[in-house]
Write an enzyme that holds these catalytic residues in place. Structure first.
Site, PDB file in Angstrom:
ATOM      1  N   CYS A  68       0.834  -1.207   0.000  1.00  0.00           N
ATOM      2  CA  CYS A  68       0.000   0.000   0.000  1.00  0.00           C
ATOM      3  C   CYS A  68       0.869   1.257   0.000  1.00  0.00           C
ATOM      4  CB  CYS A  68      -0.909  -0.057   1.236  1.00  0.00           C
ATOM      5  SG  CYS A  68      -1.660   1.506   1.690  1.00  0.00           S
ATOM      6  N   CYS A  71       0.634   3.763   2.896  1.00  0.00           N
ATOM      7  CA  CYS A  71       1.198   3.160   4.117  1.00  0.00           C
ATOM      8  C   CYS A  71       2.702   3.394   4.163  1.00  0.00           C
ATOM      9  CB  CYS A  71       0.926   1.653   4.163  1.00  0.00           C
ATOM     10  SG  CYS A  71      -0.820   1.213   4.195  1.00  0.00           S
TER      11      CYS A  71
END
Length: 152
Positions: A68, A71
């Site tokens: 991600c 992230c």
């Protein structure tokens, strides 16, 4: 609008070998496994209906995954923040691909998701990061001050 990813569960690649050599003294984020979570945060197996925080400091949990993008952006910012708040707030990380059960307990569907756990009262969840690194850092700091360190 915040940037976040849909949490995908499943497709575990067996290459998880965390090498943790971070000492608590200098701050830094702490990776949580289910066992550690049950011991240090909340034993939801013992009290599934009732939130009972086991920590001795307010905490922030970052639910993330390696694939991600947002992230990855949040991670170094959280490291910085964890050092600035060392001794005041503990910042944990949960890899949602490895610890799917923990993500499920909190109903995490979009990541990054951040669980702010005050000493008193219920935790609150936010998700996504701001458009810039500076704004993202400000967001963490404001939330920590407001949700975790504000005197009740």
């Amino acid at each position: 609008g915040f940037n976040n990813c849909q949490a995908k569960t499943g497709n575990n690649k067996g290459d998880e070998s965390p090498t943790e050599s971070v000492t608590q003294n200098e701050g830094g984020t702490v990776k949580l496994t289910k066992a550690k979570f049950l011991k240090e945060v909340w034993d939801y197996e013992a009290s599934p209906q009732e939130w009972k925080f086991k920590g001795d400091k307010p905490a922030l949990i970052d639910f993330y995954a390696d694939w991600c993008g947002p992230c990855k952006t949040a991670a170094p910012i959280l490291e910085e923040v964890s050092k600035e708040y060392k001794g005041k707030v503990v910042i944990y990380k949960i890899d949602t691909q490895v610890e799917q059960e923990l993500a499920g307990v909190f109903g995490v569907s979009g990541i990054p998701a951040f669980l702010y756990i005050p000493m008193e009262g219920k935790p609150s969840m936010t998700s996504g990061i701001a458009r810039t690194k500076d704004d993202t850092k400000k967001m963490f700091v404001q939330n920590i001050e407001k949700l975790l360190l504000a005197k009740q």
